[in-house]
Design a protein around this motif. Structure first.
Motif, PDB file in Angstrom:
ATOM      1  N   LEU A 224     -41.993 -81.449 -27.537  1.00 11.36           N
ATOM      2  CA  LEU A 224     -42.020 -80.084 -28.071  1.00 11.36           C
ATOM      3  C   LEU A 224     -43.043 -79.236 -27.323  1.00 11.36           C
ATOM      4  CD1 LEU A 224     -41.813 -80.902 -31.881  1.00 11.36           C
ATOM      5  CD2 LEU A 224     -40.058 -79.693 -30.558  1.00 11.36           C
ATOM      6  N   ALA A 225     -44.216 -79.809 -27.046  1.00  9.77           N
ATOM      7  CA  ALA A 225     -45.244 -79.078 -26.305  1.00  9.77           C
ATOM      8  C   ALA A 225     -44.801 -78.792 -24.882  1.00  9.77           C
ATOM      9  CB  ALA A 225     -46.549 -79.873 -26.302  1.00  9.77           C
ATOM     10  N   GLY A 226     -43.922 -79.636 -24.349  1.00 11.14           N
ATOM     11  CA  GLY A 226     -43.410 -79.424 -22.994  1.00 11.14           C
ATOM     12  C   GLY A 226     -42.261 -78.440 -22.930  1.00 11.14           C
ATOM     13  N   GLY A 227     -41.808 -77.923 -24.094  1.00  8.28           N
ATOM     14  CA  GLY A 227     -40.770 -76.893 -24.108  1.00  8.28           C
ATOM     15  C   GLY A 227     -39.419 -77.330 -24.632  1.00  8.28           C
ATOM     16  N   VAL A 242     -30.611 -83.209 -37.275  1.00  4.47           N
ATOM     17  CA  VAL A 242     -31.910 -82.552 -37.148  1.00  4.47           C
ATOM     18  C   VAL A 242     -32.709 -82.646 -38.443  1.00  4.47           C
ATOM     19  CG1 VAL A 242     -33.051 -80.326 -36.786  1.00  4.47           C
ATOM     20  CG2 VAL A 242     -31.184 -81.029 -35.279  1.00  4.47           C
ATOM     21  N   PRO A 243     -32.077 -82.426 -39.631  1.00  3.53           N
ATOM     22  CA  PRO A 243     -32.849 -82.531 -40.872  1.00  3.53           C
ATOM     23  C   PRO A 243     -33.536 -83.886 -41.055  1.00  3.53           C
ATOM     24  CG  PRO A 243     -30.782 -81.406 -41.304  1.00  3.53           C
ATOM     25  CD  PRO A 243     -30.706 -81.917 -39.905  1.00  3.53           C
ATOM     26  N   SER A 244     -32.901 -84.961 -40.627  1.00  4.50           N
ATOM     27  CA  SER A 244     -33.522 -86.287 -40.742  1.00  4.50           C
ATOM     28  C   SER A 244     -34.794 -86.363 -39.897  1.00  4.50           C
ATOM     29  CB  SER A 244     -32.540 -87.375 -40.305  1.00  4.50           C
ATOM     30  OG  SER A 244     -31.411 -87.413 -41.133  1.00  4.50           O
ATOM     31  N   PHE A 245     -34.718 -85.819 -38.689  1.00  2.00           N
ATOM     32  CA  PHE A 245     -35.891 -85.796 -37.829  1.00  2.00           C
ATOM     33  C   PHE A 245     -36.990 -84.926 -38.422  1.00  2.00           C
ATOM     34  CE2 PHE A 245     -37.940 -83.072 -34.560  1.00  2.00           C
ATOM     35  CZ  PHE A 245     -38.884 -83.988 -34.122  1.00  2.00           C
ATOM     36  N   VAL A 246     -36.625 -83.752 -38.918  1.00  2.00           N
ATOM     37  CA  VAL A 246     -37.608 -82.831 -39.496  1.00  2.00           C
ATOM     38  C   VAL A 246     -38.307 -83.477 -40.688  1.00  2.00           C
ATOM     39  CG1 VAL A 246     -37.908 -80.640 -40.710  1.00  2.00           C
ATOM     40  CG2 VAL A 246     -36.443 -80.760 -38.681  1.00  2.00           C
ATOM     41  N   THR A 247     -37.560 -84.208 -41.514  1.00  2.00           N
ATOM     42  CA  THR A 247     -38.148 -84.897 -42.660  1.00  2.00           C
ATOM     43  C   THR A 247     -39.182 -85.917 -42.215  1.00  2.00           C
ATOM     44  OG1 THR A 247     -36.152 -84.604 -43.999  1.00  2.00           O
ATOM     45  CG2 THR A 247     -37.664 -86.378 -44.641  1.00  2.00           C
ATOM     46  N   MET A 248     -38.854 -86.717 -41.194  1.00  2.00           N
ATOM     47  CA  MET A 248     -39.802 -87.702 -40.675  1.00  2.00           C
ATOM     48  C   MET A 248     -41.054 -87.018 -40.148  1.00  2.00           C
ATOM     49  SD  MET A 248     -41.235 -88.999 -37.664  1.00  2.00           S
ATOM     50  CE  MET A 248     -40.115 -88.464 -36.337  1.00  2.00           C
ATOM     51  N   PHE A 249     -40.874 -85.948 -39.383  1.00  2.00           N
ATOM     52  CA  PHE A 249     -41.999 -85.238 -38.776  1.00  2.00           C
ATOM     53  C   PHE A 249     -42.901 -84.652 -39.863  1.00  2.00           C
ATOM     54  CE2 PHE A 249     -44.249 -81.920 -36.558  1.00  2.00           C
ATOM     55  CZ  PHE A 249     -44.350 -82.357 -35.245  1.00  2.00           C
ATOM     56  N   ARG A 250     -42.279 -84.058 -40.897  1.00  2.00           N
ATOM     57  CA  ARG A 250     -43.050 -83.444 -41.975  1.00  2.00           C
ATOM     58  C   ARG A 250     -43.872 -84.488 -42.737  1.00  2.00           C
ATOM     59  NH1 ARG A 250     -41.969 -78.603 -44.391  1.00  2.00           N
ATOM     60  NH2 ARG A 250     -39.799 -78.646 -43.638  1.00  2.00           N
ATOM     61  N   LYS A 251     -43.277 -85.656 -42.980  1.00  2.00           N
ATOM     62  CA  LYS A 251     -44.005 -86.717 -43.674  1.00  2.00           C
ATOM     63  C   LYS A 251     -45.199 -87.199 -42.859  1.00  2.00           C
ATOM     64  CE  LYS A 251     -40.220 -88.603 -46.485  1.00  2.00           C
ATOM     65  NZ  LYS A 251     -39.350 -89.784 -46.721  1.00  2.00           N
ATOM     66  N   ALA A 252     -45.029 -87.240 -41.549  1.00  2.00           N
ATOM     67  CA  ALA A 252     -46.091 -87.764 -40.688  1.00  2.00           C
ATOM     68  C   ALA A 252     -47.224 -86.767 -40.478  1.00  2.00           C
ATOM     69  CB  ALA A 252     -45.503 -88.177 -39.339  1.00  2.00           C
ATOM     70  N   LEU A 253     -46.889 -85.485 -40.264  1.00  2.00           N
ATOM     71  CA  LEU A 253     -47.905 -84.495 -39.896  1.00  2.00           C
ATOM     72  C   LEU A 253     -48.088 -83.381 -40.917  1.00  2.00           C
ATOM     73  CD1 LEU A 253     -47.274 -84.175 -36.042  1.00  2.00           C
ATOM     74  CD2 LEU A 253     -48.951 -85.573 -37.245  1.00  2.00           C
ATOM     75  N   ARG A 259     -42.973 -75.139 -37.366  1.00  2.00           N
ATOM     76  CA  ARG A 259     -44.231 -74.534 -37.797  1.00  2.00           C
ATOM     77  C   ARG A 259     -45.416 -75.155 -37.039  1.00  2.00           C
ATOM     78  NH1 ARG A 259     -45.757 -71.544 -42.050  1.00  2.00           N
ATOM     79  NH2 ARG A 259     -43.679 -71.743 -42.995  1.00  2.00           N
ATOM     80  N   TYR A 260     -45.347 -76.464 -36.811  1.00  2.00           N
ATOM     81  CA  TYR A 260     -46.421 -77.149 -36.098  1.00  2.00           C
ATOM     82  C   TYR A 260     -46.642 -76.523 -34.726  1.00  2.00           C
ATOM     83  CZ  TYR A 260     -49.037 -81.058 -34.000  1.00  2.00           C
ATOM     84  OH  TYR A 260     -49.996 -81.828 -33.370  1.00  2.00           O
ATOM     85  N   MET A 261     -45.549 -76.326 -33.965  1.00  3.73           N
ATOM     86  CA  MET A 261     -45.689 -75.773 -32.630  1.00  3.73           C
ATOM     87  C   MET A 261     -46.028 -74.286 -32.675  1.00  3.73           C
ATOM     88  SD  MET A 261     -45.574 -78.380 -30.824  1.00  3.73           S
ATOM     89  CE  MET A 261     -45.959 -77.401 -29.372  1.00  3.73           C
ATOM     90  N   ALA A 262     -45.514 -73.543 -33.677  1.00  2.50           N
ATOM     91  CA  ALA A 262     -45.854 -72.129 -33.799  1.00  2.50           C
ATOM     92  C   ALA A 262     -47.354 -71.956 -34.007  1.00  2.50           C
ATOM     93  CB  ALA A 262     -45.070 -71.506 -34.951  1.00  2.50           C
ATOM     94  N   GLU A 263     -47.947 -72.807 -34.829  1.00  2.00           N
ATOM     95  CA  GLU A 263     -49.386 -72.737 -35.057  1.00  2.00           C
ATOM     96  C   GLU A 263     -50.151 -73.089 -33.797  1.00  2.00           C
ATOM     97  OE1 GLU A 263     -49.902 -75.398 -38.300  1.00  2.00           O
ATOM     98  OE2 GLU A 263     -49.279 -73.929 -39.825  1.00  2.00           O
ATOM     99  N   ARG A 264     -49.594 -74.002 -33.009  1.00  2.00           N
ATOM    100  CA  ARG A 264     -50.275 -74.406 -31.775  1.00  2.00           C
ATOM    101  C   ARG A 264     -50.284 -73.289 -30.744  1.00  2.00           C
ATOM    102  NH1 ARG A 264     -53.115 -79.280 -32.098  1.00  2.00           N
ATOM    103  NH2 ARG A 264     -52.507 -79.916 -34.185  1.00  2.00           N
TER     104      ARG A 264
END
Length: 267
Positions: A224-227, A242-253, A259-264
């Motif tokens: 994601l940071a690489g574009g 995609v929702p399955s991936f987003v759920t995993m990412f949200r649980k982890a971070l 939103r994570y990358m927007a804040e970055r």
């Protein structure tokens, strides 16, 4: 990496040879994909701050991902290798062992506050042999204070040293979309399921499933940071949706990848 604060007559000097608490540089590469520093070590500790792009650093038993607005602290003497991706901008600071007494003794990723970022930017414009008293010395002292209190981030993937397990791990990292079960990976490694599970827990402190999830997290942050898009990352990691991936990412971070990358990238 090219030095942002290079001036006429600038010559590279090994930071280990500079008798100052901190030696800092600015770095910028328009296309850092494929840039790599082979395993090496410094006497001084090293803080790498990323403003744009991403770094992956393997340091004596662990892999760290450094996205925008994060930094990695590498203690002095630690063997480490660095790879970059995307258009890279950031700062690189070397900290003398006497000045690093209050900094972590182990490698870690840390969040970067606006104050810490500005202090590093100021330090990167100091001459090598800045005055060790007065305003510059006070600037360095505040920078060290900020480094010492920077919050640690969970962007770390423990890496095993056992040759059998490292072979499995290398295959998983090369093919992260392969969602093979523990039984399948154990068969590929020529060992029993329980043996593989015990071995990976002993070497990494994580279960097989937890380690694979953390692998997905660090790779996702790197891509994601690489574009890469969220859809691309979900596909590369083998998620059916995609929702399955987003759920995993949200649980982890604790937040969605968007939103994570927007804040970055904000500010």
């Amino acid at each position: 990496m090219p030095i942002l604060n290079a001036i006429d007559g600038f010559e590279w000097i090994d930071p280990d040879d500079v008798p100052r608490p901190i030696v800092a540089f600015g770095a910028q590469m328009s296309d850092a994909d494929g840039f790599e520093l082979e395993p090496h070590r410094h006497r001084k500790g090293q803080m790498l701050l990323v403003q744009r792009g991403a770094l992956s650093c393997e340091v004596e038993g662990g892999l760290w991902i450094v996205p925008p607005r994060s930094a990695i602290w590498i203690p002095g003497g630690a063997l480490h290798a660095i790879r970059a991706s995307g258009a890279l901008e950031g700062y690189d600071a070397f900290v003398d062992s006497d000045a690093a007494a209050r900094l972590p003794r182990a490698c870690c990723a840390v969040a970067v506050t606006p104050l810490l970022r500005e202090l590093l930017a100021r330090a990167a414009h100091l001459p090598y042999f800045y005055e060790d008293e007065g305003a510059n010395a006070r600037l360095v002292a505040v920078l060290l204070d900020e480094l010492a209190i920077a919050p640690v981030e969970d962007l770390h993937l423990p890496m095993p040293s056992d040759p059998r397990l490292r072979k499995v791990v290398d295959q998983m990292m090369a093919s992260p979309a392969d969602r093979g079960s523990l039984k399948i990976w154990a068969h590929r490694a020529g060992m029993g399921e329980r043996t593989l599970e015990r071995l990976i827990h002993r070497q990494t402190g994580m279960s097989f499933g937890r380690w694979r999830q953390q692998l997905g997290v660090v790779l996702a942050v790197k891509w994601l940071a690489g574009g890469a898009s969220i859809q691309q990352v979900a596909g590369e990691l083998g998620y059916e949706s995609v929702p399955s991936f987003v759920t995993m990412f949200r649980k982890a971070l604790g937040t969605s990848p968007g939103r994570y990358m927007a804040e970055r990238h904000s500010g």
